[in-house]
Design an enzyme around this catalytic site. Structure first.
Site, short mmCIF file in Angstrom:
data_model
loop_
_atom_site.label_atom_id
_atom_site.label_comp_id
_atom_site.label_asym_id
_atom_site.label_seq_id
_atom_site.Cartn_x
_atom_site.Cartn_y
_atom_site.Cartn_z
N GLU A 84 0.76 -1.01 -0.21
CA GLU A 84 -0.21 0.21 0.02
C GLU A 84 0.78 1.23 0.28
OE1 GLU A 84 -2.95 -0.19 2.75
OE2 GLU A 84 -3.11 2.27 3.08
N LYS A 262 -6.71 -1.19 11.85
CA LYS A 262 -6.14 -1.60 10.35
C LYS A 262 -5.09 -0.34 10.20
CE LYS A 262 -5.35 -1.93 5.79
NZ LYS A 262 -4.65 -1.04 5.26
N ASP A 278 5.60 -14.17 11.35
CA ASP A 278 4.04 -14.49 11.56
C ASP A 278 3.43 -13.78 11.83
OD1 ASP A 278 1.47 -15.60 11.90
OD2 ASP A 278 2.22 -17.47 12.81
N HIS A 376 -2.51 10.27 -0.88
CA HIS A 376 -2.16 8.78 -1.05
C HIS A 376 -1.85 9.42 -3.26
CE1 HIS A 376 -3.98 6.28 1.65
NE2 HIS A 376 -3.13 5.52 1.05
C1 MEV Z 1 -5.63 3.02 5.15
O1 MEV Z 1 -5.16 1.67 4.47
C2 MEV Z 1 -5.82 3.26 6.92
C3 MEV Z 1 -6.93 3.76 7.39
O2 MEV Z 1 -8.10 3.78 6.95
C4 MEV Z 1 -6.50 4.06 9.20
C5 MEV Z 1 -7.57 4.89 9.71
O3 MEV Z 1 -8.18 5.43 9.10
O4 MEV Z 1 -7.13 5.19 10.95
C6 MEV Z 1 -5.99 5.60 6.52
#
Ligand code: MEV
Length: 458
Positions: A84, A262, A278, A376
């Protein structure tokens, strides 16, 4: 070896080969390491075939370096393997801000993993619990006989805990064997030990043992990190307030917490993958720990201190190892370990917690300000340009046009590539292959400005 004194200036502007040369000046990488990283001698099919079943190939993921990480007063170059865009840049950017106020302070608990033994069909579960606990010493000895090497290095089974669990099948007696795994991740050691104890436990409990397996909710193997980020460097009070409220949102709402966490794992899993760890064990541990206090919530905390700066913390299980896993087999993981320069699993766990905290701050900063799409955009556009079939020398121009148009879409990129190719074929002479990407006629003769650098000015 640490990156102390590493010249990170304009690192992001260099070509990959030049970056690697610069890293080599500070970290003793041999030819095998550099070839592995450059992918001319990465994981061979033969090596891959020793690792898993039914091997038909390998897959490559970019490895980038997280920069500016000052952790417990030591500087690290942090290898991150991730597909990413913006992840490496965002972590580096926050690490740079953190450095101005001392970087990250990290700590870890001992490397204790939990092995579970599930005993079913017990008539007197509480009586069974007492009978098992009365034999703790003998059971720990039996466990330690399974791994004399671990014991020799100072690890081994430390403690036995027994719970009576209410389940859909009635009460079960659940034994927890706590094992100090030292520098190993520990799954093999722990699983061997709990399997070895099963029949003895079954006799003592007077029931039937089914599962004997490690738990990935490694609450006895925690990594913690703490940092202070200056409000000014983050962009001011409004952004700090937005970041604090983003954390409050995540802590209160599992829907948001899933994405918030995430983002944390974007960094942690990238380091884990780069070092052959792992990743699934670490991820399941993190998410389970996030729900450990009642409902699923944020793994980080963010507060404003008296000076108005942002104070961040993270605490999560970190089951990582430097012996016995892919880290010592995979040629790229071996090279990455040299670059990172950690000597022990606990040192690695601390650095990974710091990366997770930085990654979270990077995402929240962008979300509290312009949103994440702008950052991005140019990196994403590069992927789209490549997917649309742009040749290496056309990518900068395709990216520029996509970003200018404000829509990063494959169909638009394909059209741009077609146009460039058409102009190149119809002969303005330099539409293709001169690296200037001037086939569209609007940048004749001059090098196209690469938006990539602007977006990752880390
Ligand atoms: C994208 O990979 C991760 C985000 O969505 C994390 C977040 O929203 O805090 C930008």
């Amino acid at each position: 070896m640490s990156s102390s004194g590493f010249d990170g200036k304009n690192f992001y502007k260099l070509a990959p080969e030049e970056r690697l040369k610069r890293v080599q000046q500070f970290v003793s990488l041999n030819d095998e390491d550099t070839s592995a990283l450059k992918n001319s001698a990465g994981l061979s099919l033969q090596q891959a075939n020793q690792m898993i079943e039914n091997v038909v190939g390998t897959i490559e993921i970019p490895v980038g370096l997280g920069m500016h990480f000052l952790v417990n007063d030591k500087e690290y170059l942090v290898p991150m393997a991730v597909e990413e865009s913006s992840v490496v840049a965002a972590a580096s950017k926050i690490a740079k801000i953190a450095k101005t106020k001392g970087g990250f302070s990290v700590s870890t608990t001992e490397s204790i993993m939990i092995g579970q033994i599930q005993v079913t069909n017990v008539d007197d579960p509480y009586g069974a619990k007492m009978r098992i606990l009365a034999k703790e010493k003998e059971l720990l000895s039996l466990a330690n006989e399974q791994d004399p090497l671990l014991v020799k290095f100072g690890g081994g089974a430390r403690k036995l805990e027994v719970r009576v669990l209410d389940t859909l099948s009635g009460p079960m007696v659940i034994c927890h064997l706590l094992v100090d795994c030292q520098d190993a991740m520990g799954a093999n050691a722990v699983n061997t030990m709990v399997e070895a104890l099963a029949s003895e436990v079954e006799c003592l409990a007077g029931g039937r043992v089914y599962l004997r397996i490690i738990s990935n909710l490694a609450v006895e193997r925690l990594a913690r990190a703490y940092t202070v980020l200056s409000a000014e460097s983050l962009g001011g009070e409004k952004i700090v307030d937005g970041m604090v409220m983003a954390y409050h949102f995540a802590d209160a709402d599992p829907f948001r917490a899933a994405t918030h966490n995430k983002g944390i794992m974007n960094g942690i899993s990238a380091v884990a993958l780069a070092l052959g760890q792992d990743t699934r064990a670490i991820e399941s541990g993190a998410h389970a720990y996030a729900s450990f206090r009642g409902h699923y919530r944020s793994l980080t905390t963010w507060e404003k201190n008296a000076e108005g700066d942002l104070v961040g913390t993270i605490e999560l299980p970190m089951a990582v190892g430097l012996v016995g896993g892919a880290t010592k087999i995979h040629p790229v993981a071996k090279a990455n370990l040299k670059i990172l320069g950690v000597k022990h699993a606990r040192e690695l766990a601390g650095v990974m917690a710091a990366v997770g905290l930085a990654q979270n701050a990077g995402a929240l900063r962008a979300l509290a300000d312009e949103g994440i799409q702008r950052g991005h955009m140019s990196l994403h556009a590069r992927n789209i340009a490549t997917a649309a079939g742009a040749k290496a020398e056309q990518i900068d121009l395709v990216v520029k046009k996509l970003v200018q148009g404000g829509k990063i879409r494959l169909d638009i990129a394909s059209k741009i590539v077609e146009e460039i190719n058409a102009v190149g074929q119809h002969g303005n002479g330099n539409g293709n292959g001169n690296g200037n990407g001037n086939g569209n006629g609007n940048s004749k003769g001059s090098k196209v400005e690469v938006p990539l650098a602007a977006s990752i000015s880390n």
